[in-house]
Scaffold this motif. Structure first.
Motif, PDB file in Angstrom:
ATOM      1  N   ALA A  46      -9.262   5.777  -1.086  1.00 52.92           N
ATOM      2  CA  ALA A  46      -9.025   5.313   0.560  1.00 52.92           C
ATOM      3  C   ALA A  46      -7.475   4.603   0.369  1.00 52.92           C
ATOM      4  CB  ALA A  46     -10.101   4.153   0.774  1.00 52.92           C
ATOM      5  N   LEU A  47      -7.328   3.977  -0.826  1.00 50.78           N
ATOM      6  CA  LEU A  47      -5.893   3.434  -0.980  1.00 50.78           C
ATOM      7  C   LEU A  47      -4.877   4.663  -1.098  1.00 50.78           C
ATOM      8  CD1 LEU A  47      -6.460   0.112  -3.351  1.00 50.78           C
ATOM      9  CD2 LEU A  47      -5.908   0.320  -1.014  1.00 50.78           C
ATOM     10  N   TRP A  48      -5.287   5.656  -1.780  1.00 50.62           N
ATOM     11  CA  TRP A  48      -4.333   6.768  -1.963  1.00 50.62           C
ATOM     12  C   TRP A  48      -3.886   7.335  -0.647  1.00 50.62           C
ATOM     13  CZ3 TRP A  48      -1.118   7.379  -5.317  1.00 50.62           C
ATOM     14  CH2 TRP A  48      -1.498   7.500  -6.857  1.00 50.62           C
ATOM     15  N   LEU A  49      -4.889   7.313   0.366  1.00 43.76           N
ATOM     16  CA  LEU A  49      -4.664   7.556   1.881  1.00 43.76           C
ATOM     17  C   LEU A  49      -3.671   6.709   2.758  1.00 43.76           C
ATOM     18  CD1 LEU A  49      -5.334   9.791   3.991  1.00 43.76           C
ATOM     19  CD2 LEU A  49      -7.461   8.509   4.337  1.00 43.76           C
ATOM     20  N   VAL A  50      -3.902   5.237   2.327  1.00 43.52           N
ATOM     21  CA  VAL A  50      -3.036   4.414   2.869  1.00 43.52           C
ATOM     22  C   VAL A  50      -1.872   4.605   2.437  1.00 43.52           C
ATOM     23  CG1 VAL A  50      -2.514   1.982   3.099  1.00 43.52           C
ATOM     24  CG2 VAL A  50      -4.870   2.674   3.085  1.00 43.52           C
ATOM     25  N   TYR A  51      -1.455   5.041   1.085  1.00 44.78           N
ATOM     26  CA  TYR A  51      -0.331   5.025   0.492  1.00 44.78           C
ATOM     27  C   TYR A  51       0.219   6.197   1.041  1.00 44.78           C
ATOM     28  CZ  TYR A  51       3.004   6.083  -3.289  1.00 44.78           C
ATOM     29  OH  TYR A  51       4.164   6.357  -4.123  1.00 44.78           O
ATOM     30  N   GLY A  52      -0.273   7.369   1.039  1.00 46.73           N
ATOM     31  CA  GLY A  52       0.292   8.460   1.690  1.00 46.73           C
ATOM     32  C   GLY A  52       0.704   8.284   3.339  1.00 46.73           C
ATOM     33  N   VAL A  53      -0.354   7.519   3.880  1.00 50.75           N
ATOM     34  CA  VAL A  53       0.193   7.051   5.666  1.00 50.75           C
ATOM     35  C   VAL A  53       1.751   6.472   5.417  1.00 50.75           C
ATOM     36  CG1 VAL A  53      -0.663   5.989   7.513  1.00 50.75           C
ATOM     37  CG2 VAL A  53      -2.057   7.651   6.377  1.00 50.75           C
ATOM     38  N   ILE A  54       1.638   5.221   4.888  1.00 50.61           N
ATOM     39  CA  ILE A  54       2.693   4.468   4.527  1.00 50.61           C
ATOM     40  C   ILE A  54       4.166   5.117   4.158  1.00 50.61           C
ATOM     41  CG2 ILE A  54       3.895   2.615   3.597  1.00 50.61           C
ATOM     42  CD1 ILE A  54       1.220   1.009   3.304  1.00 50.61           C
ATOM     43  N   SER A  55       3.827   6.306   3.136  1.00 50.36           N
ATOM     44  CA  SER A  55       4.881   7.053   2.591  1.00 50.36           C
ATOM     45  C   SER A  55       5.072   8.310   3.452  1.00 50.36           C
ATOM     46  CB  SER A  55       4.837   7.443   1.127  1.00 50.36           C
ATOM     47  OG  SER A  55       4.148   6.484   0.391  1.00 50.36           O
ATOM     48  N   ASN A  56       4.403   8.653   4.341  1.00 54.85           N
ATOM     49  CA  ASN A  56       4.527   9.706   5.336  1.00 54.85           C
ATOM     50  C   ASN A  56       4.580  10.956   4.416  1.00 54.85           C
ATOM     51  OD1 ASN A  56       4.698  10.588   7.862  1.00 54.85           O
ATOM     52  ND2 ASN A  56       7.045  10.417   8.063  1.00 54.85           N
ATOM     53  N   ASP A  57       3.637  10.946   3.546  1.00 57.07           N
ATOM     54  CA  ASP A  57       3.482  12.352   2.522  1.00 57.07           C
ATOM     55  C   ASP A  57       2.225  12.963   2.888  1.00 57.07           C
ATOM     56  OD1 ASP A  57       2.851  13.671   0.152  1.00 57.07           O
ATOM     57  OD2 ASP A  57       4.145  12.316  -1.058  1.00 57.07           O
ATOM     58  N   LEU A  58       2.562  14.041   3.388  1.00 55.36           N
ATOM     59  CA  LEU A  58       1.505  14.945   4.015  1.00 55.36           C
ATOM     60  C   LEU A  58       0.447  15.590   2.909  1.00 55.36           C
ATOM     61  CD1 LEU A  58       0.430  15.869   6.874  1.00 55.36           C
ATOM     62  CD2 LEU A  58       1.629  17.846   6.522  1.00 55.36           C
ATOM     63  N   PRO A  59       0.974  16.170   1.917  1.00 55.79           N
ATOM     64  CA  PRO A  59       0.404  16.602   0.862  1.00 55.79           C
ATOM     65  C   PRO A  59      -0.606  15.411   0.404  1.00 55.79           C
ATOM     66  CG  PRO A  59       2.356  17.234   0.306  1.00 55.79           C
ATOM     67  CD  PRO A  59       2.541  16.265   1.558  1.00 55.79           C
TER      68      PRO A  59
ATOM     69  N   MET B   1       5.463  -3.146  -1.729  1.00 57.36           N
ATOM     70  CA  MET B   1       4.094  -3.538  -1.277  1.00 57.36           C
ATOM     71  C   MET B   1       3.461  -1.772  -1.358  1.00 57.36           C
ATOM     72  SD  MET B   1       1.745  -5.261  -0.064  1.00 57.36           S
ATOM     73  CE  MET B   1       0.042  -4.675   0.923  1.00 57.36           C
ATOM     74  N   THR B   2       4.075  -0.931  -0.874  1.00 55.20           N
ATOM     75  CA  THR B   2       3.675   0.423  -0.656  1.00 55.20           C
ATOM     76  C   THR B   2       3.418   0.856  -2.430  1.00 55.20           C
ATOM     77  OG1 THR B   2       5.153   0.833   0.935  1.00 55.20           O
ATOM     78  CG2 THR B   2       4.304   2.865  -0.205  1.00 55.20           C
ATOM     79  N   GLN B   3       4.326   0.438  -3.162  1.00 55.90           N
ATOM     80  CA  GLN B   3       4.221   0.851  -4.653  1.00 55.90           C
ATOM     81  C   GLN B   3       3.097   0.167  -5.182  1.00 55.90           C
ATOM     82  OE1 GLN B   3       7.794  -0.404  -6.835  1.00 55.90           O
ATOM     83  NE2 GLN B   3       7.685   2.047  -8.118  1.00 55.90           N
ATOM     84  N   LEU B   4       2.801  -1.160  -4.725  1.00 52.43           N
ATOM     85  CA  LEU B   4       1.772  -1.742  -5.321  1.00 52.43           C
ATOM     86  C   LEU B   4       0.100  -1.098  -4.871  1.00 52.43           C
ATOM     87  CD1 LEU B   4       0.726  -4.366  -6.681  1.00 52.43           C
ATOM     88  CD2 LEU B   4       0.348  -5.663  -4.358  1.00 52.43           C
ATOM     89  N   ILE B   5       0.187  -0.739  -3.577  1.00 53.86           N
ATOM     90  CA  ILE B   5      -0.847   0.184  -3.123  1.00 53.86           C
ATOM     91  C   ILE B   5      -0.892   1.343  -4.107  1.00 53.86           C
ATOM     92  CG2 ILE B   5      -1.568   1.618  -1.062  1.00 53.86           C
ATOM     93  CD1 ILE B   5      -0.273  -0.582   0.670  1.00 53.86           C
ATOM     94  N   GLY B   6      -0.140   1.954  -4.058  1.00 52.21           N
ATOM     95  CA  GLY B   6      -0.124   3.231  -5.108  1.00 52.21           C
ATOM     96  C   GLY B   6      -0.520   2.947  -6.348  1.00 52.21           C
ATOM     97  N   LEU B   7      -0.117   2.029  -7.063  1.00 43.38           N
ATOM     98  CA  LEU B   7      -0.389   1.605  -8.474  1.00 43.38           C
ATOM     99  C   LEU B   7      -1.832   1.266  -8.303  1.00 43.38           C
ATOM    100  CD1 LEU B   7       2.512  -0.525  -9.686  1.00 43.38           C
ATOM    101  CD2 LEU B   7       1.807   1.787 -10.580  1.00 43.38           C
TER     102      LEU B   7
END
Lengths: 82, 82
Positions: A46-59, B1-7
């Motif tokens: 779920a956090l990876w998904l949040v990270y993807g949405v924030i980073s705008n990373d489609l894959p 913040m984004t990096q913290l979520i990713g980590l």
């Protein structure tokens, strides 16, 4: 080539959980599955998904939406079938 | 913040498999675990590691080395304990 390896890796680690979903559904047994593992994994994905949405990373978004669904089903099965 | 979520996401999806290793070791039973799932997952994580090495990406290398070890142990347990 590097991108192809990354895409194959993402595809494999995503579809990997499909056979587990099918097996657990058929056996109606999740005794050997760890509740902690699937809880932590669900929150992590779920956090990876949040990270993807924030980073705008489609894959990252696509693979993790699919993995989140499979992980959610497995967590539900674990709680349901014990 | 984004990096913290990713980590945090990477940490959770990595350590998630530790309780499964401990549980399977204690129970000496892997009947409910899917061999296909842990085989695909192992190959997928190995490819993530290759991807990390080629891309020279330390967080990807570190998390996937650890996950690969845990996934390898689970695959071994699945073949050993059935």
């Amino acid at each position: 080539m590097t991108q192809l390896i990354g895409l194959t890796a993402g595809l494999l680690t995503t579809i990997a959980f499909l056979p587990q979903v099918i097996k657990t559904w058929k056996m109606r047994s999740a005794k050997d599955l760890s509740l902690s593992t699937f809880s932590l994994f669900f929150v992590g994905v779920a956090l990876w998904l949040v990270y993807g949405v924030i980073s705008n990373d489609l894959p990252i978004i696509l693979t993790n939406v699919f993995t989140l669904i499979l992980a959610g089903i497995l967590l539900f099965f674990k709680l349901k079938f014990k």
